[in-house]
Design a protein around this motif. Structure first.
Motif, PDB file in Angstrom:
ATOM      1  N   ALA A   1      82.178  58.478  13.117  1.00 38.98           N
ATOM      2  CA  ALA A   1      80.701  57.984  12.758  1.00 38.98           C
ATOM      3  C   ALA A   1      79.904  57.758  13.903  1.00 38.98           C
ATOM      4  N   LEU A   2      80.132  57.286  14.745  1.00 33.22           N
ATOM      5  CA  LEU A   2      79.270  56.768  15.988  1.00 33.22           C
ATOM      6  C   LEU A   2      78.995  57.882  17.147  1.00 33.22           C
TER       7      LEU A   2
ATOM      8  N   GLY B   1      77.915  49.878  12.934  1.00 27.84           N
ATOM      9  CA  GLY B   1      78.141  51.157  13.655  1.00 27.84           C
ATOM     10  C   GLY B   1      76.708  51.876  13.622  1.00 27.84           C
ATOM     11  N   ALA B   2      76.051  51.963  12.442  1.00 28.80           N
ATOM     12  CA  ALA B   2      74.862  52.725  12.275  1.00 28.80           C
ATOM     13  C   ALA B   2      73.840  51.868  13.390  1.00 28.80           C
ATOM     14  N   ASP B   3      73.719  50.611  13.356  1.00 29.93           N
ATOM     15  CA  ASP B   3      72.848  49.776  14.297  1.00 29.93           C
ATOM     16  C   ASP B   3      73.228  50.322  15.767  1.00 29.93           C
TER      17      ASP B   3
ATOM     18  N   ASP C   1      85.923  55.181  13.200  1.00 31.95           N
ATOM     19  CA  ASP C   1      84.598  54.662  14.152  1.00 31.95           C
ATOM     20  C   ASP C   1      84.030  55.854  15.032  1.00 31.95           C
TER      21      ASP C   1
ATOM     22  N   ALA D   1      80.330  49.976   8.793  1.00 35.66           N
ATOM     23  CA  ALA D   1      79.490  51.045   8.800  1.00 35.66           C
ATOM     24  C   ALA D   1      77.921  50.535   9.176  1.00 35.66           C
ATOM     25  N   GLU D   2      77.610  49.526   8.792  1.00 36.38           N
ATOM     26  CA  GLU D   2      76.059  48.949   8.906  1.00 36.38           C
ATOM     27  C   GLU D   2      76.001  48.785  10.416  1.00 36.38           C
TER      28      GLU D   2
ATOM     29  N   ARG E   1      74.718  52.807  16.816  1.00 39.58           N
ATOM     30  CA  ARG E   1      74.135  54.287  17.160  1.00 39.58           C
ATOM     31  C   ARG E   1      72.438  54.282  17.343  1.00 39.58           C
ATOM     32  N   ARG E   2      71.874  53.563  16.390  1.00 39.46           N
ATOM     33  CA  ARG E   2      70.489  53.697  16.538  1.00 39.46           C
ATOM     34  C   ARG E   2      70.068  53.073  18.101  1.00 39.46           C
TER      35      ARG E   2
END
Length: 371
Positions: free
Chosen positions: A205-206, A179-181, A202, A176-177, A183-184
């Motif tokens: 979320a992305l 994946g968020a990175d 995935d 999750a972490e 996407r950012r």
């Protein structure tokens, strides 16, 4: 700067000796500056399609455009390095004998020393890897290697980045972490991105958009919510793991199932035609009732929720999900199964035949393996 739109029009690829097309008449659009997930099981043709876009393979038919420029088509095949497309391989594919800084610099040989240093600094800050620049790949975690590989692709100022299973080497605790990175980073860069994954969690979320690919063909393109709530085909529903595929019958403008009456999406047609209705686990509420028609078969704690399997009078098993904070139900408890959604997607039951062309009841109730 925003990356260009990527357009695929009827792209087809068959490998010599293969019985089936690896990519079968695939058409889709990745909007400029957005993230598109190419979601499907192993062998669906996802990586082949990515390699066709990159220019590593030539399509047998169809057209690929980067912006308004044709890079693959009849009589046209632009070299990979001239397409303005970056490729991040499944495990990063970093040069093991080079540091992270040297890996990023590898594709920047055309720049002067000052410009090269400036560019490395900019993408390192974007990808939050400044402290990793002097480390070698074996000194990096899977997630750190992916960020370095992404920085290497972005350093070339490509308009489109292609990522092959970018989360496959990431520790499950950090998905999750990381994946968020990612996407950012992709959002901040403005780059158009397409990534391959077999994991719908995935993809949801992305990605801004999800393209579901099965047996070489694109079955559905939509937002994560559209794909999750309204699968376009029964095959898509089974692949993403819709847990309750229930026998249903149309009655006028509604469909009847064993757990209730719903408004139907799709499957317009005559009454009494056997249908399959798709119901998500979180759309079913369980209410303890000694006279209830359902019986709890099993209860599984899943961290943020509890999953139940409930047997209905017909013998059908439904899966329900209850958030934490509700009183747990023990196996053997009698319950009422109450739908909390008013609309369901429906498909003809012939879409999931069993032996001899008859509906395979168990296959309607069980999601498939992800593959």
């Amino acid at each position: 700067m925003t990356g260009p739109r990527l357009t695929l029009d009827a792209v087809t690829k068959t490998f010599p000796g293969a019985a089936h097309r690896a990519v079968d008449d695939a058409s889709l659009i990745a909007p400029a500056g957005r993230i598109l997930a190419l979601l499907g099981p192993s062998g669906a043709g996802k990586t082949t399609l990515l390699r066709l876009v990159a220019g590593f393979e030539k399509p047998d038919a169809g057209v690929i455009r980067v912006g308004d420029r044709v890079v693959s088509g009849p009589g046209v095949h632009v070299r990979p390095e001239a397409r303005g497309v970056g490729f991040v391989f499944q495990h990063g594919a970093l040069f093991p004998h080079l540091t992270a800084r040297q890996n990023i610099a590898f594709g920047l040989k055309q720049l002067g020393a000052g410009d090269r240093t400036e560019r490395i600094g900019a993408v390192s800050e974007l990808c939050a890897i400044q402290r990793l620049l002097d480390r070698y790949p074996h000194e990096l975690s899977g997630g750190e290697q992916q960020r370095v590989a992404l920085a290497r692709a972005l350093a070339r100022r490509v308009g489109i980045v292609l990522l092959d299973e970018p989360m496959s080497s990431v520790d499950v605790r950090l998905r999750a972490e990381i994946g968020a990175d990612m996407r950012r980073i992709l959002g901040a860069s403005g780059t158009t991105a397409v990534f391959v994954t077999h994991d719908h969690a995935d993809a949801f979320a992305l990605a801004d958009l999800v393209a579901v690919m099965l047996h070489g063909a694109i079955h559905q393109v939509g937002t994560p919510e559209e794909v999750y709530r309204s699968p376009a085909t029964l095959d898509v529903a089974r692949f993403i793991g819709v847990p309750n595929l229930m026998p249903a019958r149309r009655r006028g403008e509604v469909v009847e199932t064993e757990i209730g009456i719903f408004t139907a999406n799709g499957a317009r047609g005559p009454e009494d035609v056997p249908l399959v209705a798709l119901v998500q686990a979180e759309d079913l509420l369980l209410e303890p009732d000694n006279a209830g028609a359902g019986e709890v078969e099993s209860s599984v704690f899943q961290g943020r929720s509890r999953s139940y399997r409930v047997r209905l009078p017909s013998g059908l098993m439904v899966r329900c999900s209850a958030p934490l904070g509700t009183s747990p139900l023990e196996p053997g408890s009698r319950v009422r199964v109450i739908p909390t959604c008013a609309t369901v997607s429906c498909f003809p039951v012939e879409a999931a035949p069993g032996k001899g062309g008859q509906p395979a009841r168990d296959s309607l109730l069980q999601p498939p393996e992800a593959g």
